[in-house]
Design an enzyme around this catalytic site. Sequence first.
Site, PDB file in Angstrom:
ATOM      1  N   ARG A  33      36.235  -7.723  13.198  1.00 12.75           N
ATOM      2  CA  ARG A  33      37.694  -6.824  12.691  1.00 12.75           C
ATOM      3  C   ARG A  33      38.596  -8.965  11.855  1.00 12.75           C
ATOM      4  NH1 ARG A  33      40.449  -4.803  18.148  1.00 12.75           N
ATOM      5  NH2 ARG A  33      38.500  -2.899  18.448  1.00 12.75           N
TER       6      ARG A  33
ATOM      7  N   ARG B  36      47.558  -2.104  32.176  1.00  7.80           N
ATOM      8  CA  ARG B  36      47.157  -1.307  32.598  1.00  7.80           C
ATOM      9  C   ARG B  36      47.505  -0.800  33.096  1.00  7.80           C
ATOM     10  NH1 ARG B  36      43.648  -0.341  28.993  1.00  7.80           N
ATOM     11  NH2 ARG B  36      41.986  -2.362  29.637  1.00  7.80           N
TER      12      ARG B  36
ATOM     13  N   GLN C  46      48.764   1.314  28.987  1.00  8.58           N
ATOM     14  CA  GLN C  46      47.431   1.468  28.482  1.00  8.58           C
ATOM     15  C   GLN C  46      46.433   2.335  29.023  1.00  8.58           C
ATOM     16  OE1 GLN C  46      47.249  -1.953  25.049  1.00  8.58           O
ATOM     17  NE2 GLN C  46      45.642  -1.140  25.941  1.00  8.58           N
TER      18      GLN C  46
ATOM     19  N   LYS D 181      45.627  -9.281  20.345  1.00  9.32           N
ATOM     20  CA  LYS D 181      45.315  -8.074  18.803  1.00  9.32           C
ATOM     21  C   LYS D 181      45.723  -7.816  18.860  1.00  9.32           C
ATOM     22  CE  LYS D 181      40.989  -7.768  20.597  1.00  9.32           C
ATOM     23  NZ  LYS D 181      39.692  -6.977  21.920  1.00  9.32           N
TER      24      LYS D 181
ATOM     25  N   CYS E 284      42.283   0.004  19.204  1.00 10.12           N
ATOM     26  CA  CYS E 284      43.155   1.300  20.146  1.00 10.12           C
ATOM     27  C   CYS E 284      44.198   0.962  19.959  1.00 10.12           C
ATOM     28  CB  CYS E 284      42.054   1.704  21.095  1.00 10.12           C
ATOM     29  SG  CYS E 284      42.134   0.449  22.963  1.00 10.12           S
TER      30      CYS E 284
ATOM     31  N   THR F 114      41.111   6.905  23.172  1.00 11.05           N
ATOM     32  CA  THR F 114      39.155   6.975  23.118  1.00 11.05           C
ATOM     33  C   THR F 114      39.149   7.915  21.003  1.00 11.05           C
ATOM     34  OG1 THR F 114      38.932   9.079  24.046  1.00 11.05           O
ATOM     35  CG2 THR F 114      38.946   6.653  25.121  1.00 11.05           C
TER      36      THR F 114
ATOM     37  N   SER G 256      40.757   4.528  30.480  1.00  9.68           N
ATOM     38  CA  SER G 256      39.775   4.766  29.335  1.00  9.68           C
ATOM     39  C   SER G 256      39.043   3.265  28.231  1.00  9.68           C
ATOM     40  CB  SER G 256      39.797   5.872  28.733  1.00  9.68           C
ATOM     41  OG  SER G 256      40.629   5.775  28.585  1.00  9.68           O
TER      42      SER G 256
ATOM     43  N   HIS H 173      47.516   5.884  24.928  1.00 15.51           N
ATOM     44  CA  HIS H 173      47.786   4.322  25.114  1.00 15.51           C
ATOM     45  C   HIS H 173      49.946   4.839  24.584  1.00 15.51           C
ATOM     46  CE1 HIS H 173      44.485   2.507  25.662  1.00 15.51           C
ATOM     47  NE2 HIS H 173      44.516   1.939  24.915  1.00 15.51           N
TER      48      HIS H 173
END
Length: 360
Positions: free
Chosen positions: A119, A245, A185, A214, A159, A338, A188, A252
């Site tokens: 990235r 989480r 989040q 990130k 994501c 996802t 998954s 998310h």
Amino acid sequence: MKYVKKKCCVVGATGMVGQRFLTLLENHPYFEVTALAASSRSAGKTYAEAVGDRWKMDVPMPEKYAGMKIFDAADPAPIAELCDFVFCAVDMPKAEVKAMEENYARHELPVVSNNSANRWTPDVPMLIPEINHSHLEVIPFQKKRLGTKRGFIAVKPNCSIQSYVPLLTPLLDFGITEVVATTYQAISGAGKTFREWPEMIDNVIPYIGGEEEKSEQEPLRVWGHVENGVIVKADAPVITTQCIRVPVTNGHTAAVFVKFKNKPSKEEILRRWAEFKGLPQELELPSAPKQFLTYFEEDNRPQCALDRGIYGGMGVTAGRLREDVLYDYKFVGLSHNTLRGAAGGAVLSAELLFRLGYLD
């Protein structure tokens, strides 16, 4: 219009994102899966044997893949004989992933990656196709560095940022100066289900390793520009995040606070969101949502259970836009992690690359 399908391989096919790739590619109008690859532990087995009872999707394993023999992901040579390009979704240390993806590219296989390893490679585009398709201009420079004719790497971003970056993008010209985002989040995102992670039931974990770094930096690269054959990240706005989480299967959610140099009206923000579209919508790509951004007027929307699947999980939703006492505005965003955030975003990127001739 019918197209001659490109042959592809899913590298990392046995994991959760790899499984999602296969459900999306089962009847794809542009692509045909002709090879599957995974670790040496799975190599030589059929896909059904390698996955066993670890199939994590809410639809059955497509029969067309069950009997396919798995290649060793470490050896791209036989895959290059069968495929035009690869999707990559392996679970390995970053240095190993980076080396693997470059090895595939040097075997003249374009790589569309879900992984984070490349990235920040300066000449690798990190795509949200509706936002920064102009970054594809670096690919010829990357090919020159790698010494390839066809092979290159393109990646998708983290994501979680896709729950708020698409909503901020149409507002950038108002001069966004500060953003605070807290993301909630789904499990998954860690490649887990509740069966595998019972500790997440009735629980919240206020830490996801590496995620906040990130979430604060990748938006700036998405909003950057190409200069002298590399992508230069934007120098504003300042972004701070917390990533938590939560006990949700998919989706998310982001709580976002934003400050502007030139504060727009609420009506102007809603208009910008409603009208925002990109090249995927103009080209009517198979995975592109007809409406990229959808706003809900109800106070209790968007909700993961109700809204993560909008436009096949490829749309981004928002709600609760209102003025704030410390910042100019606050709102809630939601994306399917996802689909839009992982395999679906990579498939959409590949569709764009295909239509623009990068897979020829």
